[in-house]
Design a protein around this motif. Sequence first.
Motif, PDB file in Angstrom:
ATOM      1  N   GLU A   1       0.859  -1.245   0.050  1.00  0.00           N
ATOM      2  CA  GLU A   1       0.057   0.113   0.038  1.00  0.00           C
ATOM      3  C   GLU A   1       0.800   1.319  -0.070  1.00  0.00           C
ATOM      4  O   GLU A   1       0.395   2.310  -0.334  1.00  0.00           O
ATOM      5  N   GLN A   2       2.015   1.009   0.537  1.00  0.00           N
ATOM      6  CA  GLN A   2       2.832   2.204   0.551  1.00  0.00           C
ATOM      7  C   GLN A   2       3.271   2.609  -0.909  1.00  0.00           C
ATOM      8  O   GLN A   2       3.369   4.014  -1.206  1.00  0.00           O
ATOM      9  N   ALA A   3       3.494   1.893  -1.910  1.00  0.00           N
ATOM     10  CA  ALA A   3       3.545   2.148  -3.275  1.00  0.00           C
ATOM     11  C   ALA A   3       2.648   2.861  -3.651  1.00  0.00           C
ATOM     12  O   ALA A   3       2.626   3.971  -4.320  1.00  0.00           O
ATOM     13  N   TRP A   4       1.254   2.572  -3.547  1.00  0.00           N
ATOM     14  CA  TRP A   4       0.165   3.244  -3.787  1.00  0.00           C
ATOM     15  C   TRP A   4       0.015   4.767  -3.224  1.00  0.00           C
ATOM     16  O   TRP A   4      -0.123   5.591  -3.651  1.00  0.00           O
ATOM     17  N   ILE A   5       0.322   5.132  -2.007  1.00  0.00           N
ATOM     18  CA  ILE A   5       0.216   6.115  -1.231  1.00  0.00           C
ATOM     19  C   ILE A   5       1.551   7.123  -1.758  1.00  0.00           C
ATOM     20  O   ILE A   5       1.063   8.237  -2.168  1.00  0.00           O
TER      21      ILE A   5
END
Length: 136
Positions: free
Chosen positions: A46-50
């Motif tokens: 999810e950090q890549a999304w954020i």
Amino acid sequence: MTRRLPSLALPTILGLAALCLAAPALAQHPAPPTDASHANLQGNDEQAWINDPHMHAWFETTRKAFAGGPARVDVDGYEQKSFAIFRDFAPVMHMTPEGMVDHLKLIPRQVVQIVKEDPHVLDSYDNFVAATFGPR
């Protein structure tokens, strides 16, 4: 009071949809290399999304949609602009544009409801992330 998607809802939805979409391809090919700009579809990074510029653009699109106040939001227009961003974002996450839209199709209207209930969600990107991905 900030209304949020349940803290695991969006990451869980994103992860499950990504796995479902990726399963046939992953069975035939090794997973693509990952780095800060690519999520590992097997691990729901999810950090890549954020961190992705598309999500920052979506935040700015959301802020603009609410610029005239919650009562003046063109929900259909906001949804279509969101979908355009999601389509552009799809290749970064190794998904098809329509697969990404299908994956996130309910999110824009959920965000509209969240922001109507708590406009402070749009005070910062961190607030927006906390409301959509859960607290950091």
